[in-house]
Motif scaffolding. Structure first.
Motif, PDB file in Angstrom:
ATOM      1  N   MET A 164      77.520  63.095  30.697  1.00  0.00           N
ATOM      2  CA  MET A 164      78.316  61.945  30.264  1.00  0.00           C
ATOM      3  C   MET A 164      77.990  60.777  31.173  1.00  0.00           C
ATOM      4  O   MET A 164      78.063  60.885  32.390  1.00  0.00           O
ATOM      5  N   CYS A 165      77.611  59.671  30.541  1.00  0.00           N
ATOM      6  CA  CYS A 165      77.236  58.489  31.315  1.00  0.00           C
ATOM      7  C   CYS A 165      78.456  57.955  32.055  1.00  0.00           C
ATOM      8  O   CYS A 165      79.503  57.735  31.451  1.00  0.00           O
ATOM      9  N   PRO A 166      78.346  57.746  33.367  1.00  0.00           N
ATOM     10  CA  PRO A 166      79.493  57.250  34.126  1.00  0.00           C
ATOM     11  C   PRO A 166      79.847  55.801  33.796  1.00  0.00           C
ATOM     12  O   PRO A 166      80.953  55.365  34.063  1.00  0.00           O
ATOM     13  N   ARG A 167      78.916  55.088  33.188  1.00  0.00           N
ATOM     14  CA  ARG A 167      79.208  53.677  32.899  1.00  0.00           C
ATOM     15  C   ARG A 167      79.859  53.501  31.533  1.00  0.00           C
ATOM     16  O   ARG A 167      80.891  52.847  31.419  1.00  0.00           O
ATOM     17  N   CYS A 168      79.245  54.124  30.479  1.00  0.00           N
ATOM     18  CA  CYS A 168      79.757  53.846  29.131  1.00  0.00           C
ATOM     19  C   CYS A 168      80.418  55.073  28.499  1.00  0.00           C
ATOM     20  O   CYS A 168      81.030  54.971  27.445  1.00  0.00           O
ATOM     21  N   GLY A 169      80.277  56.243  29.133  1.00  0.00           N
ATOM     22  CA  GLY A 169      80.962  57.427  28.617  1.00  0.00           C
ATOM     23  C   GLY A 169      80.219  58.137  27.505  1.00  0.00           C
ATOM     24  O   GLY A 169      80.713  59.118  26.944  1.00  0.00           O
TER      25      GLY A 169
ATOM     26  N   LYS B 140      67.781  57.790  31.510  1.00  0.00           N
ATOM     27  CA  LYS B 140      68.279  56.443  31.261  1.00  0.00           C
ATOM     28  C   LYS B 140      69.151  56.463  30.018  1.00  0.00           C
ATOM     29  O   LYS B 140      68.740  56.921  28.956  1.00  0.00           O
ATOM     30  N   CYS B 141      70.354  55.959  30.154  1.00  0.00           N
ATOM     31  CA  CYS B 141      71.301  55.900  29.045  1.00  0.00           C
ATOM     32  C   CYS B 141      70.970  54.692  28.173  1.00  0.00           C
ATOM     33  O   CYS B 141      70.290  53.769  28.599  1.00  0.00           O
ATOM     34  N   SER B 142      71.491  54.707  26.930  1.00  0.00           N
ATOM     35  CA  SER B 142      71.238  53.578  26.035  1.00  0.00           C
ATOM     36  C   SER B 142      71.909  52.301  26.546  1.00  0.00           C
ATOM     37  O   SER B 142      71.549  51.202  26.139  1.00  0.00           O
ATOM     38  N   CYS B 143      72.892  52.455  27.466  1.00  0.00           N
ATOM     39  CA  CYS B 143      73.539  51.264  28.029  1.00  0.00           C
ATOM     40  C   CYS B 143      72.739  50.710  29.198  1.00  0.00           C
ATOM     41  O   CYS B 143      73.083  49.672  29.759  1.00  0.00           O
ATOM     42  N   GLY B 144      71.682  51.411  29.590  1.00  0.00           N
ATOM     43  CA  GLY B 144      70.836  50.901  30.679  1.00  0.00           C
ATOM     44  C   GLY B 144      71.104  51.558  32.016  1.00  0.00           C
ATOM     45  O   GLY B 144      70.352  51.364  32.959  1.00  0.00           O
TER      46      GLY B 144
END
Ligand code: ZN
Length: 140
Positions: free
Chosen positions: A128-133, A109-113
């Motif tokens: 690398m998170c696909p949502r926030c990078g 789980k990324c810090s952006c959720g």
């Protein structure tokens, strides 16, 4: 005997004609009833136990009242309001179960959720998170 069951069935059909019946909110109230009963069974404090008993009774009365209600428009609106709240919760549960069942991937789980999926058993990788990078190192 067959005739008896046929008559019983048609009597039930006549009774239920034009009534709400059991919808999703009805099942939820029944589940709430069972949950409150089970919880009440575990409680030792008499007053609290009575409170749970009363609440479970209220849930089952409300469920039955909705089943036999003839005000279909209002009951359907209630059910729709309930579903609007319930479906997002159900999705959370389903997704969590799917993540647990997927043995081939690790979910981070990324810090952006956002949930990021990495294959298992490939050692340390940079993700690398696909949502926030946001980038991070993940052990798989
Ligand atoms: Zn992110």
């Amino acid at each position: 005997m067959n005739n008896f069951f046929y008559r019983l069935q048609s009597a039930a059909a006549r009774l239920m004609y034009g009534r709400n019946g059991v919808d999703q909110l009805g099942w939820a109230l029944l589940a709430l009833y069972l949950l409150l009963r089970a919880a009440g069974g575990l409680i030792r404090v008499p007053a609290l136990r009575a409170g749970f008993g009363l609440l479970s009774f209220a849930a089952v009365v409300l469920a039955l009242w909705r089943v036999f209600s003839r005000d279909l428009a209002k009951r359907r609106a209630e059910n729709a309001r309930f579903l609007r709240r319930w479906y997002p919760v159900r999705t959370l549960f389903r997704d969590a179960r799917a993540r647990r069942a997927d043995r081939a991937h690790k979910y981070v789980k990324c810090s952006c959720g956002a949930w990021c999926r990495v294959p298992r058993g490939v050692g340390k990788v940079e993700l690398m998170c696909p949502r926030c990078g946001e980038k991070r190192i993940v052990k798989t």
